[in-house]
Write a protein that holds these residues in place. Structure first.
Motif, PDB file in Angstrom:
ATOM      1  N   GLY A 110       0.791  -1.228   0.000  1.00 18.02           N
ATOM      2  CA  GLY A 110       0.000   0.000   0.000  1.00 18.02           C
ATOM      3  C   GLY A 110       0.820   1.273   0.000  1.00 18.02           C
ATOM      4  N   VAL A 111       1.966   1.259  -0.679  1.00 16.39           N
ATOM      5  CA  VAL A 111       2.852   2.427  -0.665  1.00 16.39           C
ATOM      6  C   VAL A 111       2.783   3.233  -1.957  1.00 16.39           C
ATOM      7  N   SER A 112       1.849   2.888  -2.860  1.00 16.58           N
ATOM      8  CA  SER A 112       1.764   3.650  -4.105  1.00 16.58           C
ATOM      9  C   SER A 112       1.336   5.081  -3.820  1.00 16.58           C
ATOM     10  N   GLU A 113       1.764   5.986  -4.672  1.00 11.86           N
ATOM     11  CA  GLU A 113       1.458   7.401  -4.478  1.00 11.86           C
ATOM     12  C   GLU A 113       0.547   7.906  -5.586  1.00 11.86           C
ATOM     13  N   PRO A 114      -0.128   9.044  -5.380  1.00  9.20           N
ATOM     14  CA  PRO A 114      -0.952   9.613  -6.447  1.00  9.20           C
ATOM     15  C   PRO A 114      -0.101  10.065  -7.625  1.00  9.20           C
ATOM     16  N   LYS A 115      -0.755  10.430  -8.719  1.00  6.33           N
ATOM     17  CA  LYS A 115      -0.041  10.752  -9.953  1.00  6.33           C
ATOM     18  C   LYS A 115       0.958  11.894  -9.793  1.00  6.33           C
ATOM     19  N   SER A 116       0.702  12.825  -8.918  1.00  4.06           N
ATOM     20  CA  SER A 116       1.632  13.935  -8.695  1.00  4.06           C
ATOM     21  C   SER A 116       2.147  13.906  -7.262  1.00  4.06           C
ATOM     22  N   GLY A 117       2.507  12.717  -6.793  1.00  5.63           N
ATOM     23  CA  GLY A 117       2.902  12.522  -5.409  1.00  5.63           C
ATOM     24  C   GLY A 117       4.297  13.017  -5.082  1.00  5.63           C
ATOM     25  N   PRO A 118       4.720  12.847  -3.823  1.00  4.72           N
ATOM     26  CA  PRO A 118       5.997  13.402  -3.367  1.00  4.72           C
ATOM     27  C   PRO A 118       7.230  12.797  -4.029  1.00  4.72           C
ATOM     28  N   ILE A 119       7.174  11.538  -4.422  1.00  8.98           N
ATOM     29  CA  ILE A 119       8.349  10.954  -5.086  1.00  8.98           C
ATOM     30  C   ILE A 119       8.538  11.589  -6.462  1.00  8.98           C
ATOM     31  N   LEU A 120       7.446  11.768  -7.186  1.00 11.31           N
ATOM     32  CA  LEU A 120       7.541  12.455  -8.475  1.00 11.31           C
ATOM     33  C   LEU A 120       8.029  13.884  -8.280  1.00 11.31           C
ATOM     34  N   GLN A 121       7.553  14.569  -7.258  1.00 16.57           N
ATOM     35  CA  GLN A 121       8.012  15.938  -7.007  1.00 16.57           C
ATOM     36  C   GLN A 121       9.511  15.962  -6.724  1.00 16.57           C
TER      37      GLN A 121
ATOM     38  N   GLN B 279      15.906  19.219 -12.059  1.00 14.84           N
ATOM     39  CA  GLN B 279      16.243  20.633 -12.138  1.00 14.84           C
ATOM     40  C   GLN B 279      17.604  20.909 -11.504  1.00 14.84           C
ATOM     41  N   HIS B 280      17.834  20.313 -10.332  1.00 16.21           N
ATOM     42  CA  HIS B 280      19.092  20.535  -9.622  1.00 16.21           C
ATOM     43  C   HIS B 280      20.285  19.988 -10.403  1.00 16.21           C
ATOM     44  N   CYS B 281      20.130  18.806 -10.984  1.00 15.75           N
ATOM     45  CA  CYS B 281      21.242  18.166 -11.699  1.00 15.75           C
ATOM     46  C   CYS B 281      21.322  18.592 -13.155  1.00 15.75           C
ATOM     47  N   GLN B 282      20.272  19.286 -13.638  1.00 17.55           N
ATOM     48  CA  GLN B 282      20.200  19.680 -15.045  1.00 17.55           C
ATOM     49  C   GLN B 282      20.434  18.474 -15.960  1.00 17.55           C
ATOM     50  N   ALA B 283      19.661  17.428 -15.671  1.00 23.59           N
ATOM     51  CA  ALA B 283      19.718  16.188 -16.436  1.00 23.59           C
ATOM     52  C   ALA B 283      18.356  15.519 -16.365  1.00 23.59           C
ATOM     53  N   VAL B 284      18.053  14.694 -17.345  1.00 21.24           N
ATOM     54  CA  VAL B 284      16.874  13.840 -17.244  1.00 21.24           C
ATOM     55  C   VAL B 284      17.121  12.827 -16.129  1.00 21.24           C
ATOM     56  N   VAL B 285      16.113  12.620 -15.265  1.00 20.26           N
ATOM     57  CA  VAL B 285      16.202  11.618 -14.212  1.00 20.26           C
ATOM     58  C   VAL B 285      15.109  10.584 -14.446  1.00 20.26           C
ATOM     59  N   ALA B 286      15.476   9.294 -14.407  1.00 17.22           N
ATOM     60  CA  ALA B 286      14.527   8.235 -14.722  1.00 17.22           C
ATOM     61  C   ALA B 286      14.639   7.086 -13.727  1.00 17.22           C
ATOM     62  N   GLY B 287      13.495   6.538 -13.352  1.00 15.73           N
ATOM     63  CA  GLY B 287      13.426   5.390 -12.456  1.00 15.73           C
ATOM     64  C   GLY B 287      11.969   5.064 -12.241  1.00 15.73           C
ATOM     65  N   SER B 288      11.661   3.926 -11.599  1.00 17.36           N
ATOM     66  CA  SER B 288      10.255   3.553 -11.486  1.00 17.36           C
ATOM     67  C   SER B 288       9.688   3.804 -10.102  1.00 17.36           C
ATOM     68  N   VAL B 289       8.367   4.100 -10.092  1.00 17.56           N
ATOM     69  CA  VAL B 289       7.618   4.451  -8.886  1.00 17.56           C
ATOM     70  C   VAL B 289       6.269   3.745  -8.956  1.00 17.56           C
ATOM     71  N   LEU B 290       5.794   3.230  -7.831  1.00 15.20           N
ATOM     72  CA  LEU B 290       4.451   2.661  -7.773  1.00 15.20           C
ATOM     73  C   LEU B 290       3.440   3.799  -7.657  1.00 15.20           C
ATOM     74  N   VAL B 291       2.504   3.852  -8.606  1.00 12.05           N
ATOM     75  CA  VAL B 291       1.560   4.968  -8.700  1.00 12.05           C
ATOM     76  C   VAL B 291       0.131   4.431  -8.674  1.00 12.05           C
ATOM     77  N   GLN B 292      -0.720   5.057  -7.898  1.00 12.37           N
ATOM     78  CA  GLN B 292      -2.118   4.648  -7.785  1.00 12.37           C
ATOM     79  C   GLN B 292      -2.820   4.771  -9.126  1.00 12.37           C
ATOM     80  N   MET B 293      -3.631   3.750  -9.450  1.00 11.43           N
ATOM     81  CA  MET B 293      -4.378   3.755 -10.699  1.00 11.43           C
ATOM     82  C   MET B 293      -5.659   2.970 -10.473  1.00 11.43           C
ATOM     83  N   GLY B 294      -6.726   3.663 -10.061  1.00 11.66           N
ATOM     84  CA  GLY B 294      -7.978   2.987  -9.774  1.00 11.66           C
ATOM     85  C   GLY B 294      -7.838   2.068  -8.575  1.00 11.66           C
ATOM     86  N   ALA B 295      -8.340   0.854  -8.711  1.00 11.74           N
ATOM     87  CA  ALA B 295      -8.289  -0.110  -7.620  1.00 11.74           C
ATOM     88  C   ALA B 295      -6.898  -0.714  -7.453  1.00 11.74           C
ATOM     89  N   LYS B 296      -6.062  -0.567  -8.461  1.00 16.29           N
ATOM     90  CA  LYS B 296      -4.713  -1.123  -8.395  1.00 16.29           C
ATOM     91  C   LYS B 296      -3.684   0.004  -8.462  1.00 16.29           C
TER      92      LYS B 296
END
Length: 269
Positions: free
Chosen positions: A66-77, A84-101
């Motif tokens: 139950g640790v998924s976050e909303p679409k604009s949650g704190p991990i995405l922020q 912005q700080h690194c002036q680079a694209v940053v990529a990795g995966s996050v569990l995000v709420q999507m309906g019942a799953k």
């Protein structure tokens, strides 16, 4: 499948981050990652275009906690601030709420705050991921510095048809929580994907033991279009490695050995 364009160029500098994810502690993990990146990127020669983080880098592979976050949650922020700080694209995966799953979402965050994503297509049956996570449907290709990037997440690596290069990408990246018990498979398939798709491959895996007592040894690495290792991080250590990819070397190899021109035509449903 969508292709998202960015600036053109011939070189791509990537930082691959291998770290020990603290179970269910996103703030602790992002704080540690920020410190690690600040230290690693402090020298001018270490300026990069792209930073890769492992799968579920802020929580661990905790699909049933139950640790998924909303679409604009704190991990995405945090990812937006980090880009912005690194002036680079940053990529990795996050569990995000999507309906019942939820979805296991590979975020691609640019320094200007633009957010794009790919949702993991293949869900890990042995970990019951499909009970908690919706499978993604869209194959994505992102573009940076003239390199076309195919994002993949962990278990996706086992499914070569989905990853088959249709002459639409130059670099495959896979961010993972790949366990030590199947490390040989990880090493072998990263190399195989590079050879069969005539592309660069970057694998970014975690280290440490997760909350389910699953051990991870790392194995983060980069392979060139011939399947030769151009970077390998040490096992069982938190570390950052820098990879320099050159587009014209890839293009010259494809021109000299154009196996891709003989590939079978197909479509995925």
């Amino acid at each position: 499948m969508s292709i998202i364009n960015d600036s053109k160029g011939t070189e791509l500098r990537v930082a691959v981050v291998q770290h020990d994810i603290v179970w269910l502690q996103p703030k602790m993990n992002t704080t540690a990652l920020q410190a690690l990146l600040t230290e690693s990127l402090s020298e001018p020669e270490n300026k990069v275009d792209l930073i890769l983080l492992p799968e579920t880098f802020a929580t661990g592979f905790a699909v049933d906690e139950g640790v998924s976050e909303p679409k604009s949650g704190p991990i995405l922020q945090w990812l937006i601030q980090c880009a912005q700080h690194c002036q680079a694209v940053v990529a990795g995966s996050v569990l995000v709420q999507m309906g019942a799953k939820q979805v296991n979402r590979f975020y691609w965050v640019k320094p200007d705050g633009t957010v794009m994503h790919y949702d993991k297509r293949h869900l890990f049956r042995l970990g019951n991921e499909g009970d908690y996570v919706e499978a993604g449907q869209a194959r994505q290709v992102f573009t940076i510095n003239g390199f076309r990037i195919l994002p993949q997440v962990c278990y996706d690596l086992r499914f070569p048809v989905f990853q088959r290069n249709r002459n639409d990408y130059d670099v495959m990246v896979n961010v993972a929580n790949w366990p030590a018990a199947r490390r040989h498979v990880w090493d072998t398939l990263l190399m195989a994907r590079a050879m069969e798709n005539q592309c660069y491959v970057l694998g970014c895996n975690r280290v440490g033991v997760d909350g389910n007592q699953v051990a991870h040894s790392g194995g983060s690495a980069a392979y060139d279009f011939k399947g030769e290792a151009i970077m390998q991080l040490p096992d069982n250590q938190t570390a950052v490695a820098f990879v320099h990819l050159v587009k014209n070397q890839l293009e010259a190899f494809r021109a000299a050995f154009p196996a891709h021109l003989d590939a079978d035509e197909f479509k995925l449903s």
